[in-house]
Design a protein around this motif. Structure first.
Motif, mmCIF file in Angstrom:
data_model
loop_
_atom_site.group_PDB
_atom_site.id
_atom_site.type_symbol
_atom_site.label_atom_id
_atom_site.label_comp_id
_atom_site.label_asym_id
_atom_site.label_seq_id
_atom_site.Cartn_x
_atom_site.Cartn_y
_atom_site.Cartn_z
ATOM 1 N N GLN A 59 -22.588 -15.746 -2.332
ATOM 2 C CA GLN A 59 -23.243 -15.157 -1.147
ATOM 3 C C GLN A 59 -24.763 -15.127 -1.309
ATOM 4 N N ALA A 60 -25.303 -16.258 -1.721
ATOM 5 C CA ALA A 60 -26.718 -16.339 -2.069
ATOM 6 C C ALA A 60 -27.626 -15.919 -0.908
ATOM 7 N N THR A 61 -27.502 -16.591 0.225
ATOM 8 C CA THR A 61 -28.399 -16.308 1.338
ATOM 9 C C THR A 61 -28.179 -14.899 1.875
ATOM 10 N N ALA A 62 -26.915 -14.511 1.973
ATOM 11 C CA ALA A 62 -26.614 -13.166 2.488
ATOM 12 C C ALA A 62 -27.320 -12.117 1.640
ATOM 13 N N ALA A 63 -27.321 -12.297 0.322
ATOM 14 C CA ALA A 63 -27.955 -11.312 -0.563
ATOM 15 C C ALA A 63 -29.476 -11.367 -0.424
ATOM 16 N N ALA A 64 -30.032 -12.587 -0.434
ATOM 17 C CA ALA A 64 -31.493 -12.713 -0.340
ATOM 18 C C ALA A 64 -32.008 -12.094 0.962
ATOM 19 N N VAL A 65 -31.240 -12.272 2.037
ATOM 20 C CA VAL A 65 -31.640 -11.713 3.330
ATOM 21 C C VAL A 65 -31.624 -10.181 3.304
ATOM 22 N N GLN A 66 -30.712 -9.595 2.537
ATOM 23 C CA GLN A 66 -30.682 -8.129 2.483
ATOM 24 C C GLN A 66 -31.944 -7.577 1.816
ATOM 25 N N LEU A 80 -33.076 -8.578 11.500
ATOM 26 C CA LEU A 80 -32.310 -7.866 10.468
ATOM 27 C C LEU A 80 -30.876 -8.349 10.570
ATOM 28 N N LYS A 81 -30.430 -9.145 9.606
ATOM 29 C CA LYS A 81 -29.082 -9.707 9.677
ATOM 30 C C LYS A 81 -28.208 -9.110 8.598
ATOM 31 N N ALA A 82 -27.106 -8.549 9.041
ATOM 32 C CA ALA A 82 -26.185 -7.905 8.104
ATOM 33 C C ALA A 82 -25.191 -8.916 7.557
ATOM 34 N N ALA A 83 -24.598 -8.595 6.426
ATOM 35 C CA ALA A 83 -23.534 -9.438 5.873
ATOM 36 C C ALA A 83 -22.551 -8.559 5.118
ATOM 37 N N ALA A 84 -21.264 -8.896 5.273
ATOM 38 C CA ALA A 84 -20.236 -8.149 4.543
ATOM 39 C C ALA A 84 -20.043 -8.772 3.172
#
Lengths: 163, 829
Positions: free
Chosen positions: B341-348, B634-638
């Protein structure tokens, strides 16, 4: 059986099928690594939808079954994986992949329409439990459709031009 | 501070402490080859490092037509005269006797020497055959993060508008594509928001999966200097290894592999729960806050503690650290980018900054770091999976604009789908739809995951492989044509580091034999292919580095990475300058987004974004409705569980990474004696707990095996988190005597024999940190320690288990304090 129960049953069947098909596609295209991994993740969403549908149905005294396992049919699953490894250097499985992605897309689209119907019925009957269910699950169905659409869009130019 | 020091034993040299908001003092590091007297140096030639993404500015010492040393440039704001170990010693590899000096072609199965004309004719005629028979989709280009801007731009033009192929990517895919994707997802456009100067002003510096001490050693010197000064910063370190950063951290979290999104969602949850928010910033500059808050509502510290195997109290402390400071700088690297979940984490991490309003002012910044030195150029020139100048392939007016710059019809530029990413290119080659692969300046036979698969792809008869490099690398040994390239110090060009600072690197010496600059090779190919524009003129109109730079400036005009205010002359005068540099900002731009988000508008943005969990592309209609005014998103990810979890057969998680003494496949660092001797062979790190449990000890020879393959290495027992193994990546086979891979008598050595073929669906960056593995004893150690350095994260848990890593006299380096010659504190305000 009223219309809502009927829709719950239909959706339950549809999501079960989609979960099964996503896992099957993941196994059949083990050497398409992105398809393999993402389809496996997306099957988890449909399994959760099946669970939640069964839960809500139970409140209406309707018994619906459990979600399918992560690998539905052991021997066939292994065969599918081996078959994909055997043809790793062949171009033809590309066509099969496009067909499989298309069918996943159509199956998800069907589910999406049923979620829409359920949400509409829930609104009309002011049933907050059903509305909550549909609004929690429907967005993920739409994301499943968007994924298959993206994959078809990205892979078609190369696969169809190289045969 | 002493005047000469062994910079192998002390990679970060002596300290020059300074206080918060003060100017980082300069210190000039100089290393001359043994026996060379400073007075013997005839010329100092301006350059910057290409061995990591810092872009340390340096001068090359030349005597009698040879490089004899290097010296840091005190006038440059990036490093203020300092150099890291790779900068100091790496240049010696240029003069190795095994440099390629003539082109090679494969005849009867063997590579034999030939002349340039024969080699290039072969490449051009094969290209034409394939274009005629199978179309442009049968040709792919895989480049590097170590060439110069002018070379990437030329390659992008010839591949996209000349050949007309969609298959062009860089090995920056392996190290930095998540940085680019995370910036596009949040800000609509690539480009580092912050500046290294933010380190001078920060109160809290959070390093996520970023072992800065070993990957950007000069910026670590800056942090060490601040830690010894007045009002030092507090560090948050997220890393499963006991890195130097971890040892200096106020809070160190060592989460289970593949759980970054869970941890970050908990940090967001805590920040929102305690109302540590900048509501004005959120409403003025962002969209999506309500959804983010809703999605992390259940992500408590206790919830994440279970998933990450980190105490909930530590997560709360970390949240307090980043949530209560007035000046937060975050840096992110491979522990996030190469993990699940590389991008999801970096975006957080972007989200954390946005909801706290920590952006666009000194000490409040975000550095989505690069791993490769010129990765930024690969990205901005469109030699990776983007169009040049951060243009949006889904936006017809951007494509039309590019077509105008190149004077071709827009249809000539493939834009029916996103440019093909490297991992997909190798899949197409495996399936046989790509029939020619031109690999420049990189070594996929060591650097890509699952090496047995990569070798089987590269050795297919139907695939015609061109490799352009300095040495007969593992990949070059499998090629059909090998082109000898000139490198850093032997050619001129511009390069841009991770904080957008552009440097000029000038030619100091002649390349060996018939080796040629990569630019000349690409230009020669373009001439032989006779690429034309729509009026019948030559498609590529430049013929040397400076004219290529001028051509790039025209392409960059009006785009976020605007270079129009730069010239070679200006770069010679002033050392590094940060883009955008144009009429409005002639001195460059230290920080983006100082007055709000500038490139996220639907008509301007580089990308409409992707689903962080599935990678599905968004379309313009969705983008417009989500973000009509072009604010930050602001983009969320599970959190999703990793794709490989330890089981009975493969009970360990396995992670790989870079260390302070080596760089990309060791092509150069393995040929610099001081660097080679400091870390001569691969090793395997294990925790004290696991070693005790298994009855294993320092120096034991072990086999690390996964579902893909195996390697042998000697064990180093460290403070790494239990359940995890670490293997340094990029030890290959060229110095094993076995050539390009393991053989009957040569066991696996490269970490990537074991890594899984899996990539982040959004950034398409391969995951090198999420495999599982087994560990078995091959042979008890004979009392000698493993070859792992003792100076870094691989330091043994029990002091004295290994002899301290030293370079001795051969590594002596002068370090002389100097005034920072600039009157002002920052390069540009």
């Amino acid at each position: 059986m009223n219309g809502i129960t009927l829709t719950l049953r239909t959706l339950h069947r549809g999501e079960r099928h989609l979960a099964h098909d996503l896992v099957t596609v993941a196994e059949r295209h083990r050497t398409e690594h992105e398809v393999h991994h993402v389809a496996t993740d997306l099957a988890g969403w449909s399994r959760e939808h099946v669970r939640r549908l069964a839960e809500v149905a139970a409140h209406r005294d309707v018994r619906l079954g459990d979600p399918p396992g992560t690998s539905p049919d052991g021997l066939f699953a292994t065969l599918r994986e081996k078959a994909s490894e055997a043809v790793v250097h062949r171009p033809e499985p590309g066509l099969l992949l496009l067909r499989d992605l298309r069918e996943l897309h159509v199956a998800a689209a069907e589910n999406s329409l049923h979620w829409e119907m359920l949400a509409q019925a829930a609104q009309a009957s002011r049933n907050s439990e059903l509305l909550g269910l549909a609004s929690a699950c429907h967005p993920r169905t739409l994301r499943q459709m968007r994924w298959t659409n993206t994959m078809v869009k990205n892979l078609s130019p190369q696969i169809l031009n190289s045969l | 501070m002493e005047e000469a020091t062994d910079r192998i034993a002390r990679p970060w040299g002596g300290r020059t402490p300074y206080g918060r908001h003060e100017t980082w003092p300069a210190r000039v590091d100089t290393f001359l080859a043994q026996g060379v007297d400073p007075s013997a140096v005839q010329r100092w030639v301006q350059s910057a490092s290409i061995l990591h993404s810092d872009g340390d500015a340096m001068d090359i010492a030349v005597a009698d037509g040879r490089m004899v040393g290097v010296r840091g440039r005190d006038v440059d704001r990036v490093n203020r005269g300092r150099l890291g170990p790779k900068d100091l010693y790496g240049w010696q590899a240029n003069a190795s006797r095994d440099r390629l000096t003539r082109p090679l072609v494969r005849r009867d199965g063997r590579l034999v020497e030939t002349d340039w004309d024969t080699a290039m004719d072969l490449v051009a005629s094969r290209s034409r055959e394939l274009l005629d028979e199978r179309g442009p989709g049968s040709i792919g280009f895989y480049t590097s993060g170590q060439l110069f801007l002018e070379e990437y731009y030329t390659l992008a033009v010839l591949a996209r508008a000349g050949i007309g192929t969609n298959h062009l990517d860089g090995n920056t895919r392996l190290c930095t594509s998540t940085a680019a994707e995370a910036l596009k997802e949040t800000f609509g456009c690539d480009g580092q928001p912050g500046s290294y100067d933010d380190f001078d002003h920060a109160d809290v510096i959070a390093l996520y999966g970023h072992n800065i001490a070993e990957t950007q050693p000069v910026q670590w010197m800056r942090l060490l200097d601040r830690l010894e000064g007045a009002d030092p910063p507090r560090l948050l370190c997220v890393d499963p290894r006991p890195t130097k950063v971890a040892r200096h951290a106020t809070v160190h979290l060592a989460p289970r592999g593949g759980t970054n999104v869970a941890l970050l969602n908990a940090l967001l949850h805590e920040t929102i729960r305690h109302d540590r928010l900048d509501r004005d910033f959120i409403s003025a500059h962002t969209v999506g806050f309500e959804e983010l808050a809703e999605r992390v509502a259940g992500c408590t510290a206790e919830w994440a503690a279970d998933i990450c195997d980190v105490p909930a109290a530590r997560i709360e402390e970390a949240a307090e650290l980043v949530g209560t400071t007035d000046a937060l700088v975050s840096t992110v690297l491979q522990g996030v980018y190469q993990s699940h979940q590389a991008t999801a984490a970096a975006v957080q991490i972007n989200n954390l900054h946005l909801i706290r309003g920590m952006l666009g002012r000194p000490g409040a910044g975000l550095l989505q770091m690069n791993g490769q030195p010129t990765a930024q150029n690969t990205r901005e020139c469109g030699a990776n999976g983007d169009l040049p100048g951060f243009r949006n392939w889904q936006n017809d007016s951007h494509v039309a604009d590019l077509a105008k710059v190149w004077n071709v019809e827009p249809e000539r530029i493939p834009h029916y789908a996103p440019p093909t990413h490297a991992m997909q290119m190798y899949r197409y080659a495996e399936q046989g739809s790509i029939r020619m692969l031109w690999i420049s300046g990189t070594n996929p036979a060591v650097s890509l995951p699952e090496l047995s698969r990569i070798r089987s792809i590269l050795t297919q008869k139907r695939l015609f492989t061109v490799v352009q490099d300095l040495f007969l690398t593992e990949t070059a040994q499998l090629a059909d044509v090998v082109l000898p390239a000139a490198t850093w110090g032997e050619k001129t060009g511009a390069l841009t580091n991770a904080d957008r600072t552009v440097h000029l690197s000038e030619k100091a010496v002649e390349p060996p034999g018939e080796a040629k600059p990569d630019l000349d090779i690409f230009l020669d190919y373009a001439r032989r292919m006779d690429f034309r524009d729509k009026d019948g003129g030559p498609l590529i109109t430049w013929d040397d580095p400076e004219s290529a730079f001028e051509a790039w400036k025209r392409c960059s005009a009006g785009r976020p990475c605007d270079y129009t205010g730069l010239t070679y002359a200006k770069l010679r005068d002033t050392s590094g300058i940060q883009w955008p540099c144009d009429e409005d900002a002639p001195e460059g731009t230290a920080r983006l987004y100082t007055d709000g988000i500038s490139w996220a508008h639907p008509d301007l943005c580089e990308s409409y974004g992707k689903d962080l969990e599935t990678g599905a592309s968004q379309e313009v209609v969705e983008y417009r409705s989500l973000n009509p005014d072009g604010k930050a998103m602001l983009k969320a990810a599970a959190y999703l569980p990793p794709h490989e979890e330890p089981d009975e057969e493969y009970p360990f998680q396995l992670t790989t990474g870079r260390t302070v003494y080596h760089f990309h496949t060791r092509t150069k660092t393995g040929r610099a004696p001081q660097l080679r001797d400091a870390a001569p062979d691969v090793w395997v790190e294990i925790s004290t707990e696991d070693a005790d449990r298994l009855g294993l000890a320092e120096g034991d020879l072990v086999e690390v095996a996964s579902r893909r393959g195996a390697l042998h290495g000697r064990l180093r027992v460290t403070g790494i988190r239990p359940g995890l193994l670490f293997v340094p990546f990029h030890y290959g086979y060229w110095d094993t005597g076995n050539g390009s891979g393991p053989g009957p008598d040569t066991p696996g050595r490269a970490a990537n024999e074991t890594t899984v073929t899996d990539w982040d669906p959004a950034s398409k960056q391969p995951l090198f940190k999420t495999s599982t593995a087994s560990l078995t004893l091959v042979e008890r150690g004979d009392g000698s320690p493993s070859p792992a350095p003792t100076t870094t994260a691989s330091a043994p848990a029990s002091a004295g288990a290994a002899r301290p890593t030293e370079g001795g006299e051969a590594a002596y380096t002068a370090q002389v304090p100097a005034p920072f010659p600039h009157g002002r504190e920052e390069g540009a305000q």
